[in-house]
Design a protein around this motif. Structure first.
Motif, PDB file in Angstrom:
ATOM      1  N   MET A   1      -9.437  -2.503  15.756  1.00 37.77           N
ATOM      2  CA  MET A   1      -8.181  -1.789  15.548  1.00 37.77           C
ATOM      3  C   MET A   1      -8.230  -1.069  14.198  1.00 37.77           C
ATOM      4  O   MET A   1      -8.622  -1.628  13.195  1.00 37.77           O
ATOM      5  N   THR A   2      -7.815   0.182  14.188  1.00 40.85           N
ATOM      6  CA  THR A   2      -7.826   0.984  12.967  1.00 40.85           C
ATOM      7  C   THR A   2      -6.517   0.800  12.212  1.00 40.85           C
ATOM      8  O   THR A   2      -5.441   0.874  12.796  1.00 40.85           O
ATOM      9  N   GLU A   3      -6.640   0.576  10.914  1.00 43.55           N
ATOM     10  CA  GLU A   3      -5.457   0.409  10.058  1.00 43.55           C
ATOM     11  C   GLU A   3      -4.811   1.765   9.788  1.00 43.55           C
ATOM     12  O   GLU A   3      -5.488   2.727   9.460  1.00 43.55           O
ATOM     13  N   GLU A   4      -3.506   1.839   9.963  1.00 49.17           N
ATOM     14  CA  GLU A   4      -2.762   3.063   9.647  1.00 49.17           C
ATOM     15  C   GLU A   4      -2.582   3.142   8.130  1.00 49.17           C
ATOM     16  O   GLU A   4      -2.070   2.206   7.521  1.00 49.17           O
ATOM     17  N   ARG A   5      -3.016   4.224   7.530  1.00 49.86           N
ATOM     18  CA  ARG A   5      -2.940   4.379   6.081  1.00 49.86           C
ATOM     19  C   ARG A   5      -1.772   5.288   5.712  1.00 49.86           C
ATOM     20  O   ARG A   5      -1.493   6.268   6.391  1.00 49.86           O
ATOM     21  N   VAL A   6      -1.113   4.954   4.613  1.00 49.24           N
ATOM     22  CA  VAL A   6      -0.038   5.787   4.066  1.00 49.24           C
ATOM     23  C   VAL A   6      -0.617   6.559   2.888  1.00 49.24           C
ATOM     24  O   VAL A   6      -1.203   5.969   1.979  1.00 49.24           O
TER      25      VAL A   6
ATOM     26  N   VAL B   1      -4.452  16.327  -4.664  1.00 50.22           N
ATOM     27  CA  VAL B   1      -5.242  15.185  -4.236  1.00 50.22           C
ATOM     28  C   VAL B   1      -4.267  14.161  -3.673  1.00 50.22           C
ATOM     29  O   VAL B   1      -3.201  13.937  -4.237  1.00 50.22           O
ATOM     30  N   GLU B   2      -4.628  13.565  -2.545  1.00 53.60           N
ATOM     31  CA  GLU B   2      -3.823  12.510  -1.945  1.00 53.60           C
ATOM     32  C   GLU B   2      -4.560  11.182  -2.088  1.00 53.60           C
ATOM     33  O   GLU B   2      -5.788  11.138  -2.050  1.00 53.60           O
ATOM     34  N   VAL B   3      -3.785  10.119  -2.226  1.00 52.13           N
ATOM     35  CA  VAL B   3      -4.339   8.781  -2.407  1.00 52.13           C
ATOM     36  C   VAL B   3      -3.683   7.839  -1.413  1.00 52.13           C
ATOM     37  O   VAL B   3      -2.492   7.943  -1.135  1.00 52.13           O
ATOM     38  N   SER B   4      -4.477   6.922  -0.883  1.00 51.71           N
ATOM     39  CA  SER B   4      -3.975   5.837  -0.047  1.00 51.71           C
ATOM     40  C   SER B   4      -4.490   4.550  -0.676  1.00 51.71           C
ATOM     41  O   SER B   4      -5.698   4.328  -0.747  1.00 51.71           O
ATOM     42  N   GLU B   5      -3.563   3.725  -1.157  1.00 53.54           N
ATOM     43  CA  GLU B   5      -3.951   2.508  -1.872  1.00 53.54           C
ATOM     44  C   GLU B   5      -3.763   1.288  -0.985  1.00 53.54           C
ATOM     45  O   GLU B   5      -2.811   1.195  -0.224  1.00 53.54           O
ATOM     46  N   GLY B   6      -4.701   0.377  -1.086  1.00 56.91           N
ATOM     47  CA  GLY B   6      -4.690  -0.862  -0.317  1.00 56.91           C
ATOM     48  C   GLY B   6      -5.816  -1.739  -0.834  1.00 56.91           C
ATOM     49  O   GLY B   6      -6.104  -1.741  -2.037  1.00 56.91           O
ATOM     50  N   ALA B   7      -6.500  -2.455   0.046  1.00 59.07           N
ATOM     51  CA  ALA B   7      -7.655  -3.259  -0.363  1.00 59.07           C
ATOM     52  C   ALA B   7      -8.730  -2.361  -0.969  1.00 59.07           C
ATOM     53  O   ALA B   7      -9.512  -2.780  -1.819  1.00 59.07           O
ATOM     54  N   ASP B   8      -8.746  -1.124  -0.512  1.00 59.08           N
ATOM     55  CA  ASP B   8      -9.589  -0.097  -1.117  1.00 59.08           C
ATOM     56  C   ASP B   8      -8.726   1.135  -1.330  1.00 59.08           C
ATOM     57  O   ASP B   8      -7.697   1.297  -0.689  1.00 59.08           O
ATOM     58  N   ALA B   9      -9.112   1.975  -2.253  1.00 56.92           N
ATOM     59  CA  ALA B   9      -8.380   3.211  -2.532  1.00 56.92           C
ATOM     60  C   ALA B   9      -9.134   4.362  -1.880  1.00 56.92           C
ATOM     61  O   ALA B   9     -10.348   4.480  -2.029  1.00 56.92           O
ATOM     62  N   LEU B  10      -8.406   5.183  -1.146  1.00 62.08           N
ATOM     63  CA  LEU B  10      -8.986   6.358  -0.522  1.00 62.08           C
ATOM     64  C   LEU B  10      -8.415   7.585  -1.207  1.00 62.08           C
ATOM     65  O   LEU B  10      -7.226   7.643  -1.512  1.00 62.08           O
ATOM     66  N   VAL B  11      -9.256   8.580  -1.453  1.00 64.14           N
ATOM     67  CA  VAL B  11      -8.843   9.802  -2.141  1.00 64.14           C
ATOM     68  C   VAL B  11      -9.358  10.991  -1.330  1.00 64.14           C
ATOM     69  O   VAL B  11     -10.526  11.010  -0.916  1.00 64.14           O
TER      70      VAL B  11
END
Length: 58
Positions: free
Chosen positions: A1-6, A20-30
């Motif tokens: 299952m794919t996690e929905e990122r905000v 630049v957009e960022v999605s923060e969680g267990a890992d940070a996506l940029v």
């Protein structure tokens, strides 16, 4: 299952459309808002926090 990122626009992004957009969680996506289809960079959350702390010192 794919996690929905905000995603949210990074606070250091300018109003010129170069954002630049960022999605923060267990890992940070940029990612680049104008090139979302090209993917994103990923970093462990601890490394993201360390980067932000280093940038704020500058």
């Amino acid at each position: 299952m794919t996690e929905e990122r905000v995603w949210h626009k990074a606070s250091y992004s300018s109003g010129s459309g170069s954002c630049v957009e960022v999605s923060e969680g267990a890992d940070a996506l940029v990612r680049d808002t104008q090139n979302r289809d090209l993917g994103h960079l990923s970093a462990p959350a601890q490394e993201w926090v360390a980067l932000l702390a280093a940038v704020r010192v500058q």
